[in-house]
Design a protein around this motif. Structure first.
Motif, PDB file in Angstrom:
ATOM      1  N   ALA A  63       0.743  -1.203   0.009  1.00 17.70           N
ATOM      2  CA  ALA A  63       0.041   0.107   0.019  1.00 17.70           C
ATOM      3  C   ALA A  63       0.952   1.427  -0.061  1.00 17.70           C
ATOM      4  CB  ALA A  63      -0.938  -0.019   1.223  1.00 17.70           C
ATOM      5  N   ASN A  64       2.102   1.143   0.551  1.00 20.23           N
ATOM      6  CA  ASN A  64       3.152   2.240   0.366  1.00 20.23           C
ATOM      7  C   ASN A  64       3.878   2.464  -0.680  1.00 20.23           C
ATOM      8  OD1 ASN A  64       2.212   2.989   3.085  1.00 20.23           O
ATOM      9  ND2 ASN A  64       3.672   1.513   4.071  1.00 20.23           N
ATOM     10  N   GLY A  65       3.849   1.358  -1.767  1.00 22.64           N
ATOM     11  CA  GLY A  65       4.273   1.476  -3.102  1.00 22.64           C
ATOM     12  C   GLY A  65       5.750   0.760  -2.860  1.00 22.64           C
ATOM     13  N   GLU A  66       6.064   0.293  -1.701  1.00 26.09           N
ATOM     14  CA  GLU A  66       7.437  -0.712  -1.382  1.00 26.09           C
ATOM     15  C   GLU A  66       7.213  -2.188  -2.072  1.00 26.09           C
ATOM     16  OE1 GLU A  66       9.952   0.968  -0.396  1.00 26.09           O
ATOM     17  OE2 GLU A  66       8.858   2.801   0.033  1.00 26.09           O
ATOM     18  N   LEU A  67       8.439  -2.401  -2.544  1.00 26.62           N
ATOM     19  CA  LEU A  67       8.108  -3.894  -3.179  1.00 26.62           C
ATOM     20  C   LEU A  67       8.117  -4.901  -2.179  1.00 26.62           C
ATOM     21  CD1 LEU A  67      11.244  -3.855  -5.754  1.00 26.62           C
ATOM     22  CD2 LEU A  67       8.908  -3.928  -6.071  1.00 26.62           C
ATOM     23  N   ARG A  68       7.428  -5.977  -2.260  1.00 23.33           N
ATOM     24  CA  ARG A  68       7.087  -6.977  -1.105  1.00 23.33           C
ATOM     25  C   ARG A  68       8.124  -7.894  -1.097  1.00 23.33           C
ATOM     26  NH1 ARG A  68       0.892  -8.598  -0.607  1.00 23.33           N
ATOM     27  NH2 ARG A  68       1.784  -9.230   1.305  1.00 23.33           N
ATOM     28  N   LEU A  69       9.444  -7.371  -1.012  1.00 25.69           N
ATOM     29  CA  LEU A  69      10.736  -8.461  -1.098  1.00 25.69           C
ATOM     30  C   LEU A  69      10.605  -9.175   0.220  1.00 25.69           C
ATOM     31  CD1 LEU A  69      13.334  -9.535  -2.400  1.00 25.69           C
ATOM     32  CD2 LEU A  69      14.453  -7.584  -1.426  1.00 25.69           C
ATOM     33  N   LYS A  70      10.708  -8.409   1.361  1.00 29.14           N
ATOM     34  CA  LYS A  70      10.770  -9.158   2.910  1.00 29.14           C
ATOM     35  C   LYS A  70       9.509 -10.013   3.027  1.00 29.14           C
ATOM     36  CE  LYS A  70      10.950  -8.276   7.771  1.00 29.14           C
ATOM     37  NZ  LYS A  70      10.983  -7.088   8.848  1.00 29.14           N
ATOM     38  N   ASP A  71       8.188  -9.734   2.350  1.00 32.82           N
ATOM     39  CA  ASP A  71       7.158 -10.583   2.349  1.00 32.82           C
ATOM     40  C   ASP A  71       7.487 -11.711   1.739  1.00 32.82           C
ATOM     41  OD1 ASP A  71       4.838 -11.649   2.988  1.00 32.82           O
ATOM     42  OD2 ASP A  71       3.755 -10.477   1.568  1.00 32.82           O
ATOM     43  N   LEU A  72       8.040 -11.705   0.529  1.00 32.99           N
ATOM     44  CA  LEU A  72       8.500 -12.968  -0.429  1.00 32.99           C
ATOM     45  C   LEU A  72       9.498 -13.707   0.262  1.00 32.99           C
ATOM     46  CD1 LEU A  72       8.423 -14.492  -2.899  1.00 32.99           C
ATOM     47  CD2 LEU A  72      10.209 -12.919  -3.718  1.00 32.99           C
ATOM     48  N   VAL A  73      10.572 -13.210   0.912  1.00 37.44           N
ATOM     49  CA  VAL A  73      11.623 -13.744   1.861  1.00 37.44           C
ATOM     50  C   VAL A  73      11.079 -14.694   2.621  1.00 37.44           C
ATOM     51  CG1 VAL A  73      13.616 -13.745   3.084  1.00 37.44           C
ATOM     52  CG2 VAL A  73      13.569 -12.238   1.021  1.00 37.44           C
ATOM     53  N   GLU A  74      10.026 -14.161   3.632  1.00 37.32           N
ATOM     54  CA  GLU A  74       9.436 -14.727   4.887  1.00 37.32           C
ATOM     55  C   GLU A  74       8.544 -15.929   4.257  1.00 37.32           C
ATOM     56  OE1 GLU A  74       7.217 -11.623   6.694  1.00 37.32           O
ATOM     57  OE2 GLU A  74       9.196 -11.088   7.731  1.00 37.32           O
ATOM     58  N   PHE A  75       7.904 -15.781   2.988  1.00 41.54           N
ATOM     59  CA  PHE A  75       7.089 -16.842   2.190  1.00 41.54           C
ATOM     60  C   PHE A  75       8.025 -18.024   2.068  1.00 41.54           C
ATOM     61  CE2 PHE A  75       5.304 -18.629  -1.587  1.00 41.54           C
ATOM     62  CZ  PHE A  75       4.094 -19.208  -1.051  1.00 41.54           C
ATOM     63  N   ILE A  76       9.295 -17.805   1.469  1.00 44.25           N
ATOM     64  CA  ILE A  76       9.996 -18.802   1.034  1.00 44.25           C
ATOM     65  C   ILE A  76      10.691 -19.715   2.205  1.00 44.25           C
ATOM     66  CG2 ILE A  76      12.409 -19.098   0.091  1.00 44.25           C
ATOM     67  CD1 ILE A  76      12.038 -16.770  -1.787  1.00 44.25           C
ATOM     68  N   ASP A  77      10.609 -18.844   3.364  1.00 49.52           N
ATOM     69  CA  ASP A  77      11.031 -19.627   4.631  1.00 49.52           C
ATOM     70  C   ASP A  77      10.101 -20.468   5.045  1.00 49.52           C
ATOM     71  OD1 ASP A  77      13.036 -19.691   7.079  1.00 49.52           O
ATOM     72  OD2 ASP A  77      11.034 -19.283   7.901  1.00 49.52           O
ATOM     73  N   THR A  78       8.596 -20.256   4.720  1.00 50.34           N
ATOM     74  CA  THR A  78       7.572 -21.211   5.479  1.00 50.34           C
ATOM     75  C   THR A  78       7.588 -22.527   4.082  1.00 50.34           C
ATOM     76  OG1 THR A  78       6.008 -20.341   3.497  1.00 50.34           O
ATOM     77  CG2 THR A  78       6.269 -19.495   5.885  1.00 50.34           C
ATOM     78  N   LYS A  79       8.551 -22.266   2.922  1.00 46.42           N
ATOM     79  CA  LYS A  79       8.476 -23.636   2.093  1.00 46.42           C
ATOM     80  C   LYS A  79       9.887 -24.315   2.247  1.00 46.42           C
ATOM     81  CE  LYS A  79       4.827 -22.400   0.483  1.00 46.42           C
ATOM     82  NZ  LYS A  79       3.472 -23.545   0.166  1.00 46.42           N
ATOM     83  N   LEU A  80      10.727 -24.078   3.132  1.00 41.45           N
ATOM     84  CA  LEU A  80      11.991 -24.719   3.400  1.00 41.45           C
ATOM     85  C   LEU A  80      11.787 -26.202   3.664  1.00 41.45           C
ATOM     86  CD1 LEU A  80      14.328 -22.310   5.502  1.00 41.45           C
ATOM     87  CD2 LEU A  80      13.901 -22.569   3.012  1.00 41.45           C
ATOM     88  N   VAL A  81      10.814 -26.681   4.280  1.00 42.24           N
ATOM     89  CA  VAL A  81      10.406 -28.239   4.530  1.00 42.24           C
ATOM     90  C   VAL A  81      10.062 -28.779   3.088  1.00 42.24           C
ATOM     91  CG1 VAL A  81       9.221 -30.011   5.795  1.00 42.24           C
ATOM     92  CG2 VAL A  81      10.080 -27.878   6.969  1.00 42.24           C
ATOM     93  N   ASP A  82       9.139 -28.119   2.395  1.00 38.73           N
ATOM     94  CA  ASP A  82       8.680 -28.896   1.442  1.00 38.73           C
ATOM     95  C   ASP A  82       9.784 -29.035   0.225  1.00 38.73           C
ATOM     96  OD1 ASP A  82       6.234 -28.407   2.452  1.00 38.73           O
ATOM     97  OD2 ASP A  82       5.379 -26.581   1.410  1.00 38.73           O
ATOM     98  N   TYR A  83      10.603 -28.045   0.212  1.00 37.23           N
ATOM     99  CA  TYR A  83      11.901 -27.980  -0.900  1.00 37.23           C
ATOM    100  C   TYR A  83      12.775 -28.955  -0.489  1.00 37.23           C
ATOM    101  CZ  TYR A  83      15.850 -26.679  -3.119  1.00 37.23           C
ATOM    102  OH  TYR A  83      17.169 -26.695  -4.065  1.00 37.23           O
ATOM    103  N   ALA A  84      13.352 -28.811   1.106  1.00 38.43           N
ATOM    104  CA  ALA A  84      14.450 -29.769   1.225  1.00 38.43           C
ATOM    105  C   ALA A  84      14.283 -31.314   1.616  1.00 38.43           C
ATOM    106  CB  ALA A  84      15.278 -28.989   2.298  1.00 38.43           C
ATOM    107  N   ILE A  85      13.054 -31.589   2.200  1.00 35.36           N
ATOM    108  CA  ILE A  85      12.810 -32.702   2.481  1.00 35.36           C
ATOM    109  C   ILE A  85      11.851 -33.588   1.875  1.00 35.36           C
ATOM    110  CG2 ILE A  85      11.795 -34.058   4.656  1.00 35.36           C
ATOM    111  CD1 ILE A  85      13.909 -32.230   5.473  1.00 35.36           C
TER     112      ILE A  85
END
Length: 217
Positions: free
Chosen positions: A48-70
């Motif tokens: 909403a502030n016009g900022e790229l949602r990079l941090k949000d994407l990184v946090e989302f990737i963190d939730t997928k570590l088990v799905d990817y690595a295991i």
């Protein structure tokens, strides 16, 4: 064939499309002249502030570590344990195990490889065949070989299609694309032999298939 198709379907991890709140499609089905390839481009969304949602994407990737690595086989066992006992202990153990598989080196492509896995799964709906992270000899080294190995069964032709993924992260998109396509070209044109890159990955698949895929007979 039915058993193989069922085993592959079981590898697929679904979602509710959460990635779409972080990424947006810019263009699709881009024809690349002189090849049989097509391009698909996505970019980060803005908040909403016009900022790229990079941090949000990184946090989302963190939730997928088990799905990817295991391996999906191990994830299914942990889920069954939770369903039968109500205890999340084995699920939490998988998260801890997954994090130990990633290097803490300053320069690493493992974040990009995890994102590649997410994109293939979310947009192409092609499941990962081999969890290569579990094959590393140490969490502080990088695995050599394809950045992603995915699989899909072609019902019409009765064939098993393998997909190799390549991940590149650079400041300039043009540099990333040049290097990525160069690696794909080298991989595709490497003469078939006992020393070829393809043969190494195929041996990796066959020797670790049982540890990653649950077959029912």
């Amino acid at each position: 064939m039915d058993r193989i198709e069922k085993a592959i379907d079981n590898l697929l991890i679904g979602s509710y499309g959460e990635i779409n709140s972080r990424l947006q499609q810019v263009s699709c089905d881009i024809e690349i002249k002189g090849t049989n390839s097509k391009g698909y481009c996505y970019s980060l969304r803005v908040d909403a502030n016009g900022e790229l949602r990079l941090k949000d994407l990184v946090e989302f990737i963190d939730t997928k570590l088990v799905d990817y690595a295991i391996p999906k086989k191990d994830i299914d066992e942990a889920r069954n344990y939770f369903n039968n006992t109500g205890s999340a202990s084995k699920v939490l153990a998988l998260k801890k195990r997954a994090k130990t598989l990633f290097t803490d080196l300053e320069k690493t492509g493992e974040g990009g490889e995890t994102l590649l896995y997410i994109l293939v799964l979310e947009y192409l709906k092609i499941p990962q065949l081999i969890s290569k992270m579990t094959l590393k000899t140490s969490g502080q080294v990088h695995y050599q070989g394809a950045d992603g190995i995915h699989v899909k069964f072609d019902n019409e032709k009765g064939k098993l299609n393998l997909f190799w993924g390549e991940s590149k992260m650079y400041k300039k998109m043009s540099t990333a694309m040049d290097n990525c396509l160069s690696c794909v070209k080298d991989f595709s044109l490497d003469p078939q032999s006992a020393e070829s890159v393809q043969q190494g990955d195929l041996e990796l698949i066959t020797s670790n298939l049982n540890a990653n895929v649950k077959m029912t007979f």
